[in-house]
Motif scaffolding. Structure first.
Motif, PDB file in Angstrom:
ATOM      1  N   LEU A 288       0.857  -1.231  -0.168  1.00 44.71           N
ATOM      2  CA  LEU A 288      -0.092   0.140  -0.123  1.00 44.71           C
ATOM      3  C   LEU A 288       0.921   1.249   0.019  1.00 44.71           C
ATOM      4  CD1 LEU A 288      -2.777   1.502   0.225  1.00 44.71           C
ATOM      5  CD2 LEU A 288      -2.354   1.103   2.654  1.00 44.71           C
ATOM      6  N   TYR A 289       1.903   1.410   0.672  1.00 45.99           N
ATOM      7  CA  TYR A 289       2.556   2.578   0.979  1.00 45.99           C
ATOM      8  C   TYR A 289       3.457   2.697  -0.285  1.00 45.99           C
ATOM      9  CZ  TYR A 289       1.620   2.243   5.878  1.00 45.99           C
ATOM     10  OH  TYR A 289       1.051   2.265   6.989  1.00 45.99           O
ATOM     11  N   GLY A 290       3.968   1.583  -0.846  1.00 43.92           N
ATOM     12  CA  GLY A 290       4.632   1.421  -2.239  1.00 43.92           C
ATOM     13  C   GLY A 290       3.874   2.461  -3.147  1.00 43.92           C
ATOM     14  N   LYS A 291       2.619   1.989  -3.273  1.00 42.54           N
ATOM     15  CA  LYS A 291       1.698   2.765  -4.326  1.00 42.54           C
ATOM     16  C   LYS A 291       1.425   4.396  -3.893  1.00 42.54           C
ATOM     17  CE  LYS A 291      -0.333  -1.035  -6.518  1.00 42.54           C
ATOM     18  NZ  LYS A 291       0.290  -0.623  -7.780  1.00 42.54           N
ATOM     19  N   LEU A 292       1.175   4.406  -2.398  1.00 35.66           N
ATOM     20  CA  LEU A 292       0.728   5.775  -1.954  1.00 35.66           C
ATOM     21  C   LEU A 292       2.136   6.827  -2.062  1.00 35.66           C
ATOM     22  CD1 LEU A 292      -1.407   5.014   1.377  1.00 35.66           C
ATOM     23  CD2 LEU A 292      -1.997   5.964  -0.795  1.00 35.66           C
ATOM     24  N   ALA A 293       3.171   6.398  -2.215  1.00 28.10           N
ATOM     25  CA  ALA A 293       4.257   7.245  -2.077  1.00 28.10           C
ATOM     26  C   ALA A 293       4.195   8.195  -3.154  1.00 28.10           C
ATOM     27  CB  ALA A 293       5.666   6.492  -2.220  1.00 28.10           C
ATOM     28  N   GLN A 294       3.652   7.917  -4.377  1.00 26.42           N
ATOM     29  CA  GLN A 294       3.829   8.664  -5.665  1.00 26.42           C
ATOM     30  C   GLN A 294       2.719   9.830  -5.482  1.00 26.42           C
ATOM     31  OE1 GLN A 294       2.297   6.428  -9.040  1.00 26.42           O
ATOM     32  NE2 GLN A 294       1.838   4.772  -7.972  1.00 26.42           N
ATOM     33  N   THR A 296       1.359  10.498  -2.214  1.00 26.26           N
ATOM     34  CA  THR A 296       1.609  11.459  -0.809  1.00 26.26           C
ATOM     35  C   THR A 296       2.864  11.921  -0.774  1.00 26.26           C
ATOM     36  OG1 THR A 296       2.027   9.670   0.350  1.00 26.26           O
ATOM     37  CG2 THR A 296      -0.284  10.013   0.166  1.00 26.26           C
ATOM     38  N   GLY A 297       4.020  11.444  -1.330  1.00 27.53           N
ATOM     39  CA  GLY A 297       5.279  11.684  -1.043  1.00 27.53           C
ATOM     40  C   GLY A 297       5.787  11.050   0.076  1.00 27.53           C
ATOM     41  N   ARG A 298       7.234  10.699   0.374  1.00 28.86           N
ATOM     42  CA  ARG A 298       7.692   9.876   1.293  1.00 28.86           C
ATOM     43  C   ARG A 298       7.477  10.644   2.600  1.00 28.86           C
ATOM     44  NH1 ARG A 298      12.813  11.011  -1.711  1.00 28.86           N
ATOM     45  NH2 ARG A 298      13.930  12.831  -0.703  1.00 28.86           N
ATOM     46  N   THR A 299       7.433  12.277   2.770  1.00 36.71           N
ATOM     47  CA  THR A 299       7.700  12.901   3.877  1.00 36.71           C
ATOM     48  C   THR A 299       6.211  12.401   4.867  1.00 36.71           C
ATOM     49  OG1 THR A 299       8.924  14.574   3.154  1.00 36.71           O
ATOM     50  CG2 THR A 299       7.792  15.060   5.097  1.00 36.71           C
ATOM     51  N   THR A 345       9.842  -0.129   3.740  1.00 41.73           N
ATOM     52  CA  THR A 345       9.815   0.197   2.324  1.00 41.73           C
ATOM     53  C   THR A 345      10.544   1.650   1.964  1.00 41.73           C
ATOM     54  OG1 THR A 345       7.681   1.366   2.616  1.00 41.73           O
ATOM     55  CG2 THR A 345       7.654  -1.000   2.169  1.00 41.73           C
ATOM     56  N   GLN A 346      10.174   2.877   2.785  1.00 47.75           N
ATOM     57  CA  GLN A 346      10.633   4.029   2.449  1.00 47.75           C
ATOM     58  C   GLN A 346      11.939   4.254   3.042  1.00 47.75           C
ATOM     59  OE1 GLN A 346       8.368   6.030   0.606  1.00 47.75           O
ATOM     60  NE2 GLN A 346       7.401   4.101   0.901  1.00 47.75           N
ATOM     61  N   ASN A 347      12.619   3.454   3.800  1.00 47.42           N
ATOM     62  CA  ASN A 347      14.158   3.864   4.248  1.00 47.42           C
ATOM     63  C   ASN A 347      14.734   3.277   2.868  1.00 47.42           C
ATOM     64  OD1 ASN A 347      13.533   4.625   6.678  1.00 47.42           O
ATOM     65  ND2 ASN A 347      14.205   3.061   7.921  1.00 47.42           N
ATOM     66  N   ASN A 348      14.548   2.008   2.860  1.00 49.63           N
ATOM     67  CA  ASN A 348      15.163   1.396   1.398  1.00 49.63           C
ATOM     68  C   ASN A 348      14.968   2.471   0.374  1.00 49.63           C
ATOM     69  OD1 ASN A 348      16.312  -1.446   2.112  1.00 49.63           O
ATOM     70  ND2 ASN A 348      14.490  -1.430   3.180  1.00 49.63           N
ATOM     71  N   ALA A 349      13.839   2.706  -0.215  1.00 54.48           N
ATOM     72  CA  ALA A 349      13.904   3.693  -1.197  1.00 54.48           C
ATOM     73  C   ALA A 349      14.483   4.732  -1.131  1.00 54.48           C
ATOM     74  CB  ALA A 349      12.288   3.762  -1.380  1.00 54.48           C
ATOM     75  N   LEU A 350      14.461   5.569   0.130  1.00 60.57           N
ATOM     76  CA  LEU A 350      15.185   6.787   0.334  1.00 60.57           C
ATOM     77  C   LEU A 350      16.887   6.707  -0.133  1.00 60.57           C
ATOM     78  CD1 LEU A 350      15.029   9.800   1.383  1.00 60.57           C
ATOM     79  CD2 LEU A 350      15.318   8.642   3.813  1.00 60.57           C
ATOM     80  N   PHE A 351      17.473   5.425   0.798  1.00 56.42           N
ATOM     81  CA  PHE A 351      18.664   5.255   0.485  1.00 56.42           C
ATOM     82  C   PHE A 351      18.790   5.119  -1.010  1.00 56.42           C
ATOM     83  CE2 PHE A 351      19.019   5.589   4.829  1.00 56.42           C
ATOM     84  CZ  PHE A 351      20.641   5.258   5.168  1.00 56.42           C
ATOM     85  N   GLY A 352      18.124   4.287  -1.566  1.00 54.45           N
ATOM     86  CA  GLY A 352      18.386   4.084  -3.106  1.00 54.45           C
ATOM     87  C   GLY A 352      18.427   5.385  -3.710  1.00 54.45           C
ATOM     88  N   VAL A 353      17.490   6.039  -3.702  1.00 50.37           N
ATOM     89  CA  VAL A 353      17.347   7.397  -4.519  1.00 50.37           C
ATOM     90  C   VAL A 353      18.193   8.338  -4.240  1.00 50.37           C
ATOM     91  CG1 VAL A 353      15.676   9.478  -4.961  1.00 50.37           C
ATOM     92  CG2 VAL A 353      15.056   6.829  -4.814  1.00 50.37           C
ATOM     93  N   LEU A 354      18.407   8.653  -2.753  1.00 48.93           N
ATOM     94  CA  LEU A 354      19.286   9.899  -2.430  1.00 48.93           C
ATOM     95  C   LEU A 354      20.782   9.534  -2.727  1.00 48.93           C
ATOM     96  CD1 LEU A 354      18.159  11.158   0.941  1.00 48.93           C
ATOM     97  CD2 LEU A 354      17.602  11.845  -1.328  1.00 48.93           C
ATOM     98  N   PHE A 355      21.230   8.328  -2.788  1.00 52.46           N
ATOM     99  CA  PHE A 355      22.486   7.829  -3.148  1.00 52.46           C
ATOM    100  C   PHE A 355      22.564   6.840  -4.173  1.00 52.46           C
ATOM    101  CE2 PHE A 355      21.780   8.239   1.586  1.00 52.46           C
ATOM    102  CZ  PHE A 355      22.899   9.602   1.597  1.00 52.46           C
ATOM    103  N   GLU A 356      21.960   7.361  -5.449  1.00 52.45           N
ATOM    104  CA  GLU A 356      21.864   6.665  -6.597  1.00 52.45           C
ATOM    105  C   GLU A 356      23.174   6.093  -7.178  1.00 52.45           C
ATOM    106  OE1 GLU A 356      19.743   6.811 -10.846  1.00 52.45           O
ATOM    107  OE2 GLU A 356      19.383   8.254  -9.266  1.00 52.45           O
TER     108      GLU A 356
END
Length: 436
Positions: A288-294, A296-299, A345-356
């Motif tokens: 659910l959060y994986g789809k909502l993030a686009q 609501t945003g991760r914050t 979900t969001q921690n992993n996505a955050l690290f993957g995006v910020l430190f691509e």
């Protein structure tokens, strides 16, 4: 079916089969797992690390069933050595697949990466459901315990200061036949997970690194050096509190909640069923959060996770657990799972995006700090009252959210500065042309 989605499903079901044994046994026996986090170079083929790291996992159940230190400690070392490359490669693999798919379809990278992590954790967290269900059904054949005395209930919950583990709240020891039956089932699922990923998971290469001219894998020490250098980035220094808290809160639920709330007030036969609630809610919320993030945003999702855990911590401090309050024993793990889905979900996505550009180093650092959270939490577990541990959780959560907010603020300032520079460029060019 698209190639990327097929690989994500293969990876997810491989983890599901592998960790069915892990989560089933963790809720039955709380032991200190020594996470020896090594830094694994998974740039060229993360699937190699995924399969290689799993080789030590199926052996863990056989040693962990014994409470003797000479079997627990070596097996925990083996588990930590296998988990380090396994999880680092998993994060790198999902990020590469998400970025590749986003480029092909013209989508936003962070949204696709977040969605892929949501799918992964939906399936992976189901391992807790199946693992605990199997153990509950197998051990459910043992004789039930008698009523727990009211005097003991006074020492359950937040007021437990290592007094709630009296013999009166334990079930009879399962027979050796049931133990070997359970271990046989768990070992079988573990090897099936290894076989699934070894045969069907396709290796991937980071197209971005390839385009930058990287033709061969960097040696181990190069990866280690890049991980150390990454700490020059102040964003990483602030964000390490997120995985640290993730380790703290997982250790509390698996160790203290199962012992001081469930086992103390209900008996060990309820542990598996209560933890099924945690895993089921966690799995559903992950996708659910994986789809909502686009949308609501991760914050917003981070704020939701912090609010849920804050409410749970407050409730656990005030609650006096009693067998007559049976629904509450399931409510708290359910809410805890809804918040944990945010962190996973969001921690992993955050690290993957910020430190691509430094994904391997970033995920290695992430797992290092999460493992450190486990070590610290299990380390003080036998010395502090449950109420003190809850206050520690509250403090670490507050610091982690403050640090995360700082990173988002710095990121928004950088974006605003870049936009301002882009807007002023055409105006300056126009003035120059006019003068000429």
């Amino acid at each position: 079916m698209e190639r990327s989605l097929k690989n994500i499903l293969v990876l997810s079901f491989g983890f599901l089969l592998l960790f069915t044994a892990y989560w089933g046994l963790q809720t039955l026996q709380v032991g200190v797992i020594l996470p020896f986090e090594c830094l694994w170079d998974s740039k060229n083929s993360p699937s190699f690390s995924l399969n290689g790291g799993k080789s030590g996992e199926p052996e863990a159940p056989h040693a962990r069933v014994s409470f003797l230190r000479y079997t627990l400690i070596p097996t925990s070392i083996l588990l930590g050595l296998g988990a380090a490359p396994l999880w680092s490669a998993q994060g790198t693999y999902l990020t590469i697949m998400g970025n590749t798919h986003a480029e092909k379809r013209g989508k936003v990278r962070r949204d696709v990466v977040s969605q892929y992590f949501g799918i992964f954790f939906l399936i992976y967290q189901s391992s807790g459901v199946f693992g605990n269900l199997i153990s509950s059904l197998v051990f459910g054949q043992t004789p039930a315990q008698g009523a727990i005395p009211e005097k003991q209930l006074l020492h359950c919950g937040a007021s437990d200061c290592l007094m709630a583990t009296a013999s009166t709240n334990s079930t009879n020891r399962p027979s050796q036949e049931l133990i070997y039956t359970l271990l046989g089932i768990y070992t079988g699922t573990g090897f099936l997970g290894i076989l699934l990923t070894a045969v069907f998971l396709k290796p991937v290469r980071d197209t971005q690194q390839k385009s930058e001219g990287e033709k061969q894998a960097s040696p181990f020490w190069s990866t280690l050096l890049s991980t150390v250098k990454l700490f020059r980035d102040k964003r990483l220094c602030l964000l390490v509190l997120l995985p640290l808290y993730s380790g703290f809160q997982q250790a509390f639920l698996a160790g203290d909640y199962t012992r001081s709330y469930i086992t103390c007030a209900l008996g060990i036969q309820f542990v598996g069923y209560v933890m099924i609630c945690f895993s089921a809610v966690n799995a559903l919320c992950s996708v659910l959060y994986g789809k909502l993030a686009q949308y609501t945003g991760r914050t917003a999702l981070f704020a939701l996770g912090a609010l849920i855990h804050l409410s749970c911590i407050t409730g656990l401090l005030l609650w006096k657990p009693h067998p007559r309050q049976l629904p509450l024993f399931f409510v708290f793990p359910g809410l805890w799972g809804a918040a944990d889905a945010v962190w996973q979900t969001q921690n992993n996505a955050l690290f993957g995006v910020l430190f691509e550009k430094n994904k391997e180093a970033a995920f290695a650092s992430y797992r290092l700090w999460e493992a450190l959270g486990f070590v610290i939490a299990f380390g003080y577990s036998m010395f502090l009252c449950v109420s003190v541990k809850l206050y520690v959780l509250l403090g670490v959560l507050s610091l982690a959210m403050a640090a995360y907010g700082t990173v988002e603020y710095l990121g928004s300032k950088k974006v605003a500065r870049l936009l301002t520079e882009e807007q002023t460029k055409p105006a300056e060019e126009g003035v120059t042309k006019t003068k000429t």
